[in-house]
Motif scaffolding. Sequence first.
Motif, short mmCIF file in Angstrom:
data_model
loop_
_atom_site.label_atom_id
_atom_site.label_comp_id
_atom_site.label_asym_id
_atom_site.label_seq_id
_atom_site.Cartn_x
_atom_site.Cartn_y
_atom_site.Cartn_z
N LYS A 133 -6.48 82.00 78.10
CA LYS A 133 -7.02 80.99 77.26
C LYS A 133 -6.64 79.75 77.83
O LYS A 133 -7.42 79.00 77.84
CB LYS A 133 -6.48 81.36 75.88
CG LYS A 133 -7.11 80.08 75.00
CD LYS A 133 -6.53 80.29 73.51
CE LYS A 133 -7.11 79.20 72.65
NZ LYS A 133 -6.83 79.30 71.09
N ASP A 134 -5.49 79.59 78.38
CA ASP A 134 -5.07 78.37 79.20
C ASP A 134 -5.84 77.94 80.24
O ASP A 134 -6.14 76.88 80.53
CB ASP A 134 -3.52 78.60 79.70
CG ASP A 134 -2.47 78.41 78.33
OD1 ASP A 134 -2.82 77.90 76.93
OD2 ASP A 134 -1.59 78.85 78.39
N ASN A 438 -6.91 85.51 68.29
CA ASN A 438 -5.91 84.95 68.79
C ASN A 438 -4.97 85.59 69.95
O ASN A 438 -3.81 84.99 70.50
CB ASN A 438 -4.90 84.25 67.85
CG ASN A 438 -5.42 83.47 66.76
OD1 ASN A 438 -6.33 82.47 67.24
ND2 ASN A 438 -5.26 83.58 65.58
N SER A 439 -5.48 86.77 70.15
CA SER A 439 -4.73 87.61 71.44
C SER A 439 -5.07 86.87 72.76
O SER A 439 -5.85 86.09 72.81
CB SER A 439 -5.08 88.99 71.30
OG SER A 439 -6.55 89.24 71.78
N PRO A 440 -4.25 87.34 73.79
CA PRO A 440 -4.43 86.72 75.25
C PRO A 440 -6.13 86.71 75.63
O PRO A 440 -6.39 85.83 76.36
CB PRO A 440 -3.63 87.48 76.12
CG PRO A 440 -2.48 87.69 75.20
CD PRO A 440 -2.94 88.13 73.81
N MET A 441 -6.61 87.84 75.13
CA MET A 441 -8.07 88.09 75.66
C MET A 441 -9.08 87.25 74.59
O MET A 441 -10.20 87.12 75.10
CB MET A 441 -8.40 89.35 76.02
CG MET A 441 -7.58 90.08 76.95
SD MET A 441 -7.85 89.26 78.39
CE MET A 441 -6.40 89.98 79.47
N GLY A 442 -8.66 86.90 73.69
CA GLY A 442 -9.46 86.21 72.80
C GLY A 442 -10.52 87.00 72.07
O GLY A 442 -11.76 86.67 71.58
N THR A 443 -10.32 88.27 71.97
CA THR A 443 -11.27 89.12 71.45
C THR A 443 -10.83 90.21 70.26
O THR A 443 -9.51 90.53 70.48
CB THR A 443 -11.94 90.35 72.32
OG1 THR A 443 -10.89 90.94 73.38
CG2 THR A 443 -12.85 89.37 73.65
N ALA A 444 -11.56 90.55 69.33
CA ALA A 444 -11.10 91.40 68.22
C ALA A 444 -10.73 92.66 68.79
O ALA A 444 -9.61 93.22 68.45
CB ALA A 444 -12.16 91.37 67.16
N HIS A 445 -11.28 93.15 69.99
CA HIS A 445 -11.12 94.31 70.52
C HIS A 445 -10.04 94.46 71.47
O HIS A 445 -9.22 95.44 71.81
CB HIS A 445 -12.42 95.11 70.95
CG HIS A 445 -12.95 94.30 71.97
ND1 HIS A 445 -12.74 93.76 73.12
CD2 HIS A 445 -14.16 93.39 71.60
CE1 HIS A 445 -13.50 93.13 73.71
NE2 HIS A 445 -14.45 92.64 72.77
N GLY A 446 -9.52 93.43 72.06
CA GLY A 446 -8.56 93.37 72.94
C GLY A 446 -8.73 93.39 74.33
O GLY A 446 -8.14 93.00 75.30
#
Length: 677
Positions: A133-134, A438-446
């Motif tokens: 995300k950064d 809000n996870s590192p990949m920015g997706t609900a599934h990961g």
Amino acid sequence: MDCIKTVSQLSLVCLTLVSNILAPFSSIAAPPRNPDRTVNCDILVAGGGLSGAATAYEALLLGKTVCLTEITDWLGGQISSQGTSALDERPTQRAKQFYSRGYLDLRNRIEKRYKGDINPGDCWVSDACFLPKDGHELLTAMLRDAASRGRGKLEWFPNTVIKELEKSSDGKIIDSVYAIQHQPAKGAPPINASTLSQNIEDAYKYENSARLTKTIIRFNPKQTKIANNAPRWYVVDTTETGELIGLADVPYRLGIDPLSYLEPSSSSTTNDQYCTQGFTYTFAMESTKDAQPQTKPAYYDQYAPYFSYELKRLADFDLVFTYRRIWSPGEGKPKTFGGVKFTTPTPNDISMQNWTWGNDYRPGTAKDNLIYTKSQLQATGQLNPGGWMGGLRTEALSKGEEKAFSYYYWLVAGTTDSQLGDGVKVPVPNNRFLSGFNSPMGTAHGLSKYPYMREGRRIIGRPSWGQPEGFTIAEIDISRRDYSEEYYRTTLPADMYRRLRAALAGLEAASVLSGKVDPNKAMRRTRSTVFPDSIGIGHYAIDFHPCMEKSPPEAPGNRERPGERRGAGQAYPFQIALRAMIPQKIDNLIVGGKSIATSHIAAAAYRVHSFEWSAGAAAGTVVAFSLKNGIAPYQMVDDLPRAEPQLLQLQQMLKRNGNPTAFPDTSIFNQNWQDWK
């Protein structure tokens, strides 16, 4: 079959037949409604990865209006939406900080974001591992600052795909481009709630759906007139798979090139368009203090026979976890395994996974290849007006997603190893899979928003001095390999081997070809090819993630395509030739990123982060220079090897702006580039 009973029915059949015959020659199909927006720009950049961001960065600094489209909602490609936020760099180039100015700016911003630490993950594969995300946020700020400093204008179009190209009557100019931007339909879940395979076909359709609402955008040139009747605007393909190359149907290559003196390590005597390098859905996992419940995917048993640590020296969970660890708030204990030194994982450490015998998906046959060939595009109707659907096999994307989820389960709960046998893999349950917006990949599934792509369509440049069939950067242009090895002496046909040695012999070439000098005794140059039209640089090893031999790739006992790793190895620092970025047929299309004119083996080095940036910086500068001077890019190289004054001006501009076109002291007069590691 019922007979045709009326004249009107016969007329309809005839009209249908005529329409089908003429369809491939139509430039565009009318969308179901008028465009919702019309946007004018100097440059349309398709693909918001590192190369696309670099193209925009330089063009904005030079005062241009840039339209930038991206299939996901994050800028950065490799470092963000694809999750591979661990910079692939070579030691000497990194030590000298010899990069394009924008890449240095990005590295400095990463370091500043983490308060002076460019490696907040304490990974061991790179000096820079950070959160995806950064990467997106830092690039967004960079482009905003570039627009302000250069008085350019950025029009940013996330969640947008290119649908059609409208060309001039002679086909040499792209006059306008139709794109589709999508957003969640009313009451539908957010875009990143679904995987790419679940959304991609919908995204390329003009019509609204229960899941997506579409905005049709028409991109046009901003300028109405330019000197010398040169192109009024440019379209730059920096997509991950060479999407516009396929849509425009310009000459390109895909997969393995046939064995030749230029590509002597090829694994095939004929080309194989289906065997491209593997793609990877990355994901993030977190080390935890306590054991976590692990859920076995329903399809796990299908993929389990594939997974492996690969080599005994890599068969350690801590080593694999820390390989691309992207966040480490604690400090683990020093550990050495297989000659690699690292610190052990501590609770709350986050690792990004990208592993060849793990979440790589490596199809290599006509049944399962990801990137459709020209014949497959024709067969699926994607080259018909309005038929473009991205040029990818959705099923391959879906299976790549399943394989990534399955690989996580193998890492934490698996007990088998396809390459090393029993007793090697043990469960490590003190980990959890990270998912959610809000996870590192920015997706609900990961999973990453888009797979990490190592290879796509590669253009064949225009016929050029020494390359009448089209310019291409080949294996022997960059490899450090000693081609006097027994394999080449005994396997290559005698004439091919002689031509190979002659091509590497410099001033002795003619004597080798004539037979006056034994090819095994000819001098071997110790540098890469120096291109007179170099406009950028790169350095990385020739690194392969080969396709698998049989379908499906995860089948028990399947193996990598034999001979594919033969070309792997170290490379000299190399250059990006302007001729490698200019496709045939179309004068205002420029190619950046992984789709420049390289061979299959050379492409395995021309694909990493700093190269992508350098190629994009070159593309943005080339376009701005061409618009200012009323010249098409091909006109700067069409008289080579004779002097090209405007090419020299372009190269001087690049250097003046902090974008190197050659490495220090690497000229045709310096034959020894061995010190560059």
